[in-house]
Design a protein around this motif. Structure first.
Motif, PDB file in Angstrom:
ATOM      1  N   UNK A 198     -31.476  -1.995  27.109  1.00  0.00           N
ATOM      2  CA  UNK A 198     -31.035  -3.195  27.822  1.00  0.00           C
ATOM      3  C   UNK A 198     -29.864  -2.827  28.715  1.00  0.00           C
ATOM      4  N   UNK A 199     -29.844  -3.368  29.915  1.00  0.00           N
ATOM      5  CA  UNK A 199     -28.770  -3.067  30.863  1.00  0.00           C
ATOM      6  C   UNK A 199     -27.465  -3.673  30.371  1.00  0.00           C
ATOM      7  N   UNK A 200     -26.409  -2.906  30.462  1.00  0.00           N
ATOM      8  CA  UNK A 200     -25.099  -3.385  30.041  1.00  0.00           C
ATOM      9  C   UNK A 200     -24.418  -4.106  31.185  1.00  0.00           C
ATOM     10  N   UNK A 201     -23.413  -4.921  30.842  1.00  0.00           N
ATOM     11  CA  UNK A 201     -22.674  -5.656  31.870  1.00  0.00           C
ATOM     12  C   UNK A 201     -21.844  -4.722  32.737  1.00  0.00           C
ATOM     13  N   UNK A 202     -21.454  -3.590  32.183  1.00  0.00           N
ATOM     14  CA  UNK A 202     -20.637  -2.654  32.958  1.00  0.00           C
ATOM     15  C   UNK A 202     -21.464  -1.849  33.945  1.00  0.00           C
ATOM     16  N   UNK A 203     -22.792  -1.910  33.829  1.00  0.00           N
ATOM     17  CA  UNK A 203     -23.631  -1.208  34.769  1.00  0.00           C
ATOM     18  C   UNK A 203     -23.934   0.220  34.395  1.00  0.00           C
ATOM     19  N   UNK A 204     -23.495   0.697  33.244  1.00  0.00           N
ATOM     20  CA  UNK A 204     -23.776   2.060  32.820  1.00  0.00           C
ATOM     21  C   UNK A 204     -24.774   2.063  31.669  1.00  0.00           C
ATOM     22  N   UNK A 205     -24.770   3.158  30.910  1.00  0.00           N
ATOM     23  CA  UNK A 205     -25.673   3.302  29.777  1.00  0.00           C
ATOM     24  C   UNK A 205     -24.852   3.617  28.536  1.00  0.00           C
ATOM     25  N   UNK A 206     -25.162   2.914  27.468  1.00  0.00           N
ATOM     26  CA  UNK A 206     -24.546   3.153  26.173  1.00  0.00           C
ATOM     27  C   UNK A 206     -25.663   3.601  25.232  1.00  0.00           C
ATOM     28  N   UNK A 207     -25.818   4.911  25.111  1.00  0.00           N
ATOM     29  CA  UNK A 207     -26.909   5.472  24.329  1.00  0.00           C
ATOM     30  C   UNK A 207     -26.472   5.691  22.889  1.00  0.00           C
ATOM     31  N   UNK A 208     -27.394   5.469  21.982  1.00  0.00           N
ATOM     32  CA  UNK A 208     -27.149   5.748  20.568  1.00  0.00           C
ATOM     33  C   UNK A 208     -28.473   6.120  19.925  1.00  0.00           C
ATOM     34  N   UNK A 217     -23.515   8.938  19.735  1.00  0.00           N
ATOM     35  CA  UNK A 217     -23.403   7.955  20.812  1.00  0.00           C
ATOM     36  C   UNK A 217     -22.957   8.659  22.086  1.00  0.00           C
ATOM     37  N   UNK A 218     -23.303   8.052  23.216  1.00  0.00           N
ATOM     38  CA  UNK A 218     -22.919   8.596  24.518  1.00  0.00           C
ATOM     39  C   UNK A 218     -22.786   7.436  25.488  1.00  0.00           C
ATOM     40  N   UNK A 219     -21.671   7.379  26.161  1.00  0.00           N
ATOM     41  CA  UNK A 219     -21.428   6.362  27.178  1.00  0.00           C
ATOM     42  C   UNK A 219     -21.431   7.035  28.548  1.00  0.00           C
ATOM     43  N   UNK A 220     -22.376   6.635  29.385  1.00  0.00           N
ATOM     44  CA  UNK A 220     -22.495   7.176  30.732  1.00  0.00           C
ATOM     45  C   UNK A 220     -22.054   6.106  31.718  1.00  0.00           C
ATOM     46  N   UNK A 221     -21.016   6.351  32.511  1.00  0.00           N
ATOM     47  CA  UNK A 221     -20.514   5.315  33.427  1.00  0.00           C
ATOM     48  C   UNK A 221     -21.496   5.009  34.540  1.00  0.00           C
ATOM     49  N   UNK A 222     -21.322   3.830  35.139  1.00  0.00           N
ATOM     50  CA  UNK A 222     -22.264   3.363  36.157  1.00  0.00           C
ATOM     51  C   UNK A 222     -22.150   4.134  37.453  1.00  0.00           C
ATOM     52  N   UNK A 223     -21.035   4.809  37.682  1.00  0.00           N
ATOM     53  CA  UNK A 223     -20.863   5.504  38.943  1.00  0.00           C
ATOM     54  C   UNK A 223     -21.851   6.635  39.155  1.00  0.00           C
ATOM     55  N   UNK A 266     -35.844  11.433  20.528  1.00  0.00           N
ATOM     56  CA  UNK A 266     -36.087  10.091  21.062  1.00  0.00           C
ATOM     57  C   UNK A 266     -36.202  10.153  22.578  1.00  0.00           C
ATOM     58  N   UNK A 267     -36.877   9.127  23.113  1.00  0.00           N
ATOM     59  CA  UNK A 267     -36.946   8.914  24.556  1.00  0.00           C
ATOM     60  C   UNK A 267     -36.570   7.468  24.829  1.00  0.00           C
ATOM     61  N   UNK A 268     -35.553   7.270  25.622  1.00  0.00           N
ATOM     62  CA  UNK A 268     -35.041   5.935  25.925  1.00  0.00           C
ATOM     63  C   UNK A 268     -35.068   5.729  27.444  1.00  0.00           C
ATOM     64  N   UNK A 269     -35.541   4.556  27.850  1.00  0.00           N
ATOM     65  CA  UNK A 269     -35.704   4.230  29.265  1.00  0.00           C
ATOM     66  C   UNK A 269     -34.969   2.933  29.564  1.00  0.00           C
ATOM     67  N   UNK A 270     -34.315   2.894  30.689  1.00  0.00           N
ATOM     68  CA  UNK A 270     -33.607   1.678  31.055  1.00  0.00           C
ATOM     69  C   UNK A 270     -33.056   1.748  32.461  1.00  0.00           C
ATOM     70  N   UNK A 271     -32.383   0.689  32.851  1.00  0.00           N
ATOM     71  CA  UNK A 271     -31.760   0.541  34.160  1.00  0.00           C
ATOM     72  C   UNK A 271     -30.258   0.370  33.968  1.00  0.00           C
ATOM     73  N   UNK A 272     -29.500   0.965  34.847  1.00  0.00           N
ATOM     74  CA  UNK A 272     -28.067   0.691  34.820  1.00  0.00           C
ATOM     75  C   UNK A 272     -27.788  -0.745  35.250  1.00  0.00           C
ATOM     76  N   UNK A 273     -28.627  -1.274  36.147  1.00  0.00           N
ATOM     77  CA  UNK A 273     -28.558  -2.673  36.558  1.00  0.00           C
ATOM     78  C   UNK A 273     -29.920  -3.078  37.075  1.00  0.00           C
ATOM     79  N   UNK A 274     -30.534  -4.078  36.453  1.00  0.00           N
ATOM     80  CA  UNK A 274     -31.851  -4.555  36.864  1.00  0.00           C
ATOM     81  C   UNK A 274     -31.710  -5.484  38.066  1.00  0.00           C
ATOM     82  N   UNK A 275     -32.662  -5.343  39.015  1.00  0.00           N
ATOM     83  CA  UNK A 275     -32.677  -6.158  40.222  1.00  0.00           C
ATOM     84  C   UNK A 275     -33.932  -7.006  40.253  1.00  0.00           C
ATOM     85  N   UNK A 276     -33.879  -8.105  40.975  1.00  0.00           N
ATOM     86  CA  UNK A 276     -35.045  -8.982  41.110  1.00  0.00           C
ATOM     87  C   UNK A 276     -35.119  -9.483  42.546  1.00  0.00           C
TER      88      UNK A 276
END
Length: 922
Positions: free
Chosen positions: A550-560, A597-603, A627-637
């Motif tokens: 799920x996309x985080x509010x900060x725009x990055x990825x919080x992997x665990x 855990x790993x926090x990857x910033x949105x930049x 594991x394989x994890x897929x997601x968006x830093x920020x989802x667009x519509x």
């Protein structure tokens, strides 16, 4: 200082006198003293003090009194007399200050001595300090001098010989004069005040204008200045860097404009405190020893002359073996002086001076050195070394040559540091920092190695791509890479490959386990080697299921991820920097084994781009995919989300439409995860906007929707779009018309027919009875046209009249009509004078039918049995009027007439009232 010396000399003289009596010496007998030889020292310009000196030639005069007189003018007018005690056997000095400037007139001094208050010497000759003689012009004194604010001043004017002063003006105001002598007059100016203290032109000096005029008409104008005493020195502090020279500073406040009238001098005096000894010397030898010690201290003090200083600072040489100092700073100007004392221990004021020497850097450390001046390191000196941005280190320095060394640890390779040092003798007072000196640690290059594996089917082998990046801690200098060396072991052989400035290579290998090593070749050597192990291939190995992030509010990825027991050397997370957009530029991060855990910033990521993260666990046999994890830093519509494609033909009915579409909901090019679909239904007819509604499909894998409750043979527009958590994307529109429901129209048409047919079938056996009933309801005698109001009146009247005329029993039930009605055709012609030209009206037709029903059905003509007196004849003249005017009223009358014809009782006889209602009676 002079008074102290005189005191010591007097003390020494007394000691000699008393010691002479102890040794058997005798004093000279008293005799008349001689007149002293008097000399006057010329005072400095602008000074009003006479300094008088004379010699005391006889020792017996020491301790006696001298009388001094001061005379003014040529007549030696005594203006001052004073007795002075003689405290020296050699030269004596006395000073006197005059309130009148010494230049105005002559001042003379004479002296005589008193011995034991009984023997008096002769007066010495007058010694004169001459005044100034005016020649050709008037002279004024004081002349361009500084006068102290708040005091009084005496000003004199001297005119040429033979003239006299006629006027003296001070600040444009004439003042009363005082005669001093021939041609000399004076005025007193009380309370000198500076009226413009903030005038920048004058500074601390305010002008005082003086003017004199004599009898010859000569005049003279001059300016003196009123000023203030110097400021008192404050905040005196002293220090030394080498215990050889002491430097002191103080504060004199705001610096003012320097003029001749307020010029000041600063001097520093070194003072000593001596303790007097009250014990008597037991022997002459000890007495002499004490005298020599006292003289030694006196000489030592006399050697320290006052030090001329700068305005706020001063330096003087330190005295050997002297720890405690007491100094006095004196500030003087022309009208006064101010002084302040300060005491200190020189050991507490040592501030070492440090000179930086050199720095020898390594990879993660450096050796720095500096020199402490002044030979202070023979004792223990505490020093501090500051290396920015690392911090400050403190160490003790002790060496014979004053050189100190320190080793700085835990530095970052290839990083520039700025260092400086300072030292202290006691740890309380620190010397100044040395100027910053810079050095750069040596670069330490390491290789961050990773791999990707592709399985080949024919022949069964694997293609391993080794990818690496250089890690150079710090950013001081750019490291020059000359190449890379790749080594691996295959089938028991060591193979080496050299790459020129490329950070990847491909190796084809089988299913067995393999070890790889990569080194970077830099100038002066190689980097730290990096190792990686490719695990043995496993048959039937299935990749793990993909997990959505799920996309985080900060725009990055919080992997665990879940901790793995068999993971012994950490984890590796890899992804493509462009997401699923080709080509894939690989990135990876290595995580310690106890961290999941790993926090990857949105930049580092783009919004609307799907990223897939593969998480590997490191073991002794290699890295395995966990594991394989897929997601968006920020989802667009937005409009970038493609619309679904509607499948043709579209299924439709008269009340529903079924849409079917095709869409790849798992396409990685989508800017967001597909959560479902939305169908918007719009009515195309104008004014039917309220009929718009939406149909949602929550399952992104379901690709059909049924829109029910539609109108038949009606046109609708359907807008189909894919849904994300942020809303719908681009929509595709399709127009569909519902079909016509012919079976419903046929049913609506045949249902009344079948109902009518059923009624006919059911009523056919009773057709005669139904016919008679209908006749009674709808038919009445022809020609009757009775209004409702007339009928009501008639019935009310009949209720009264009819019961009184009961008919007798009829012999026969047949009724004979005396005046039979004309046939239907004739009755019809009565209401219309022209029956051939106009068709009969419905009202007339109903009257004819009614008359026919009453008088023709089972009618049996009989002779009239009613007597004529019981026969009532009613003439209705309105019968000939148009019956169509009141058709409705005629129908109502018909029904009431029918009720009136019913028999009143069980008798078989009946009475019939028939006739015409005249229009005049209504």
């Amino acid at each position: 200082m002079t008074n102290f010396r005189m005191f010591l000399k007097s003390l020494l003289g007394l000691y000699v006198i008393f010691s002479g009596e102890h040794f058997g010496f005798s004093l000279m007998t008293a005799r008349q003293p001689q007149s002293p030889d008097v000399s006057i020292s010329l005072p400095l310009s602008g000074k009003r003090s006479l300094v008088v000196r004379w010699l005391v030639n006889h020792g017996n005069l020491v301790g006696n009194i001298s009388e001094i007189q001061v005379g003014r003018t040529e007549n030696h007018i005594i203006i001052h007399s004073e007795n002075v005690s003689i405290s020296s056997a050699d030269e004596h000095t006395w000073s006197w200050t005059s309130d009148l400037p010494l230049e105005c007139v002559d001042h003379s001094v004479r002296i005589r001595h008193f011995y034991k208050q009984s023997v008096v010497s002769h007066w010495s000759n007058w010694t004169t300090h001459p005044g100034v003689k005016a020649h050709g012009e008037v002279m004024i004194f004081p002349f361009q001098e500084a006068l102290r604010e708040g005091t009084s001043a005496v000003v004199c004017c001297v005119c040429p010989p033979g003239e006299n002063i006629t006027e003296m003006v001070v600040d444009n105001r004439s003042r009363p004069r005082i005669g001093i002598g021939a041609g000399v007059q004076a005025v007193t100016v009380d309370d000198l005040t500076i009226t413009e203290p903030d005038n920048p032109h004058f500074g601390s000096c305010y002008p005082l204008n003086l003017s004199c005029r004599d009898t010859a008409g000569h005049s003279r104008d001059i300016i003196n200045y009123i000023t203030t005493p110097p400021p008192k020195p404050r905040n005196i502090s002293c220090e030394t860097s080498d215990t050889i020279t002491v430097s002191c500073i103080w504060d004199l406040g705001r610096k003012q404009k320097e003029l001749f009238c307020n010029s000041q001098t600063q001097t520093l005096h070194i003072e000593y405190t001596f303790f007097s000894c009250h014990n008597e010397f037991p022997t002459p030898r000890l007495q002499l020893k004490g005298i020599f010690s006292l003289l030694s201290l006196l000489n030592r003090n006399a050697d320290q002359a006052p030090v001329v200083c700068q305005r706020s600072s001063c330096s003087f040489p330190a005295i050997r073996r002297l720890e405690e100092y007491r100094i006095r700073v004196v500030v003087k100007n022309q009208v006064g002086e101010e002084a302040e004392s300060h005491s200190f221990n020189i050991s507490d004021r040592v501030l070492p001076v440090v000179r930086w020497d050199a720095a020898e850097p390594g990879f993660t450390n450096a050796t720095v050195s500096w020199t402490v001046e002044g030979n202070l390191t023979q004792g223990s000196v505490l020093c501090q070394v500051h290396a920015a941005p690392r911090g400050t280190a403190e160490l003790s320095c002790r060496s014979a040559d004053g050189r100190c060394r320190a080793r700085l640890e835990h530095l970052v390779p290839n990083t520039r540091y700025s260092t400086r040092a300072r030292c202290s003798v006691n740890g309380r007072f620190w010397g100044g920092w040395t100027p910053p000196s810079s050095f750069t640690t040596l670069p330490l290059v390491s290789v961050n190695l990773w791999r990707t594996i592709k399985q080949r089917s024919d022949p069964p082998s694997r293609l391993v791509t080794l990818v690496w990046t250089l890690e150079v801690p710090g950013s001081a200098t750019e490291v020059e890479i000359q190449g890379y060396v790749v080594q691996w072991w295959q089938r028991g052989q060591n193979r080496t490959e050299r790459r020129e400035r490329r950070n990847q290579t491909e190796v084809s290998m089988g299913p067995e386990q393999q070890h790889f090593t990569v080194e970077a070749v830099v100038r002066g050597g190689r980097s730290v080697p990096a190792h990686i192990t490719v695990p043995e291939a496993e048959d039937g190995e299935k990749p793990p299921a993909e997990k959505k992030l799920s996309s985080s509010t900060a725009g990055g990825f919080n992997l665990s991820w879940a901790q793995q027991v068999d993971t012994t050397c950490g984890y590796t997370v890899e992804w493509c920097i462009q997401g699923h957009t080709a080509p894939c530029t690989l990135r990876w991060v290595k995580i310690p084994e106890r961290n999941n855990t790993l926090l990857l910033p949105a930049g580092n990521f783009r919004a609307g781009c799907r990223y897939t993260f593969n998480i590997y666990g490191c073991t002794g046999s290699g890295d395995r995919l966990l594991e394989t994890q897929t997601g968006y830093s920020q989802e667009l519509s937005d409009e970038s989300l493609q619309a679904p494609r509607v499948v043709q033909p579209i299924q439709r009915t008269s009340s529903s439409v079924t849409l079917t579409w095709s869409y790849d909901e798992d396409d990685p090019e989508h800017p967001a995860f597909i959560t479902g679909y939305l169908v918007r239904v719009e009515d195309t007819l104008p004014g039917h906007s309220a009929n718009v509604f939406n149909v949602s499909v929550a399952d992104p894998h379901s690709k059909s929707a049924v829109m029910a409750g539609l109108q038949e043979n009606h046109e609708y527009v359907f807008h189909l779009s894919a849904l994300t958590k942020n809303g719908p994307g681009r929509a595709v529109g399709v127009t569909v018309r519902t079909t016509t429901n012919y079976s419903a129209h046929l049913a609506k048409t045949l249902t009344p027919l079948f109902l009518l047919l059923g009624c006919v079938v059911l009523l056919w056996p009773r057709r005669k009875m139904l016919k008679n009933g209908l006749r009674e309801i709808f038919i009445y005698p022809a020609g009757m046209n009775i209004k409702v109001s007339e009928l009501d009146a008639f019935l009310n009247k009949a209720e009264v009249i009819v019961p009184s005329h009961r008919p007798e029993e009829c012999v026969s039930c047949d009724i004979e009509i005396l005046h039979p009605s004309p046939p239907l055709e004739a009755a019809t012609s009565l209401g219309d004078p022209d029956p051939l030209s106009k068709p009969p009206s419905p009202g007339r037709r109903s009257l004819a039918s009614l008359s026919s029903a009453f008088f023709h059905d089972d009618y049996c003509p009989q002779s009239a049995l009613w007597p004529h007196d019981q026969h009532t004849g009613l003439m209705n003249k309105s019968y000939f009027c148009s019956v169509a005017e009141e058709t409705t009223g005629s129908q109502q009358i018909t029904s009431k007439i029918q009720l009136s014809l019913e028999p009143e009782g069980p008798q078989e006889s009946c009475s019939v009232i028939y006739g015409y209602i005249a229009k005049e009676n209504l």
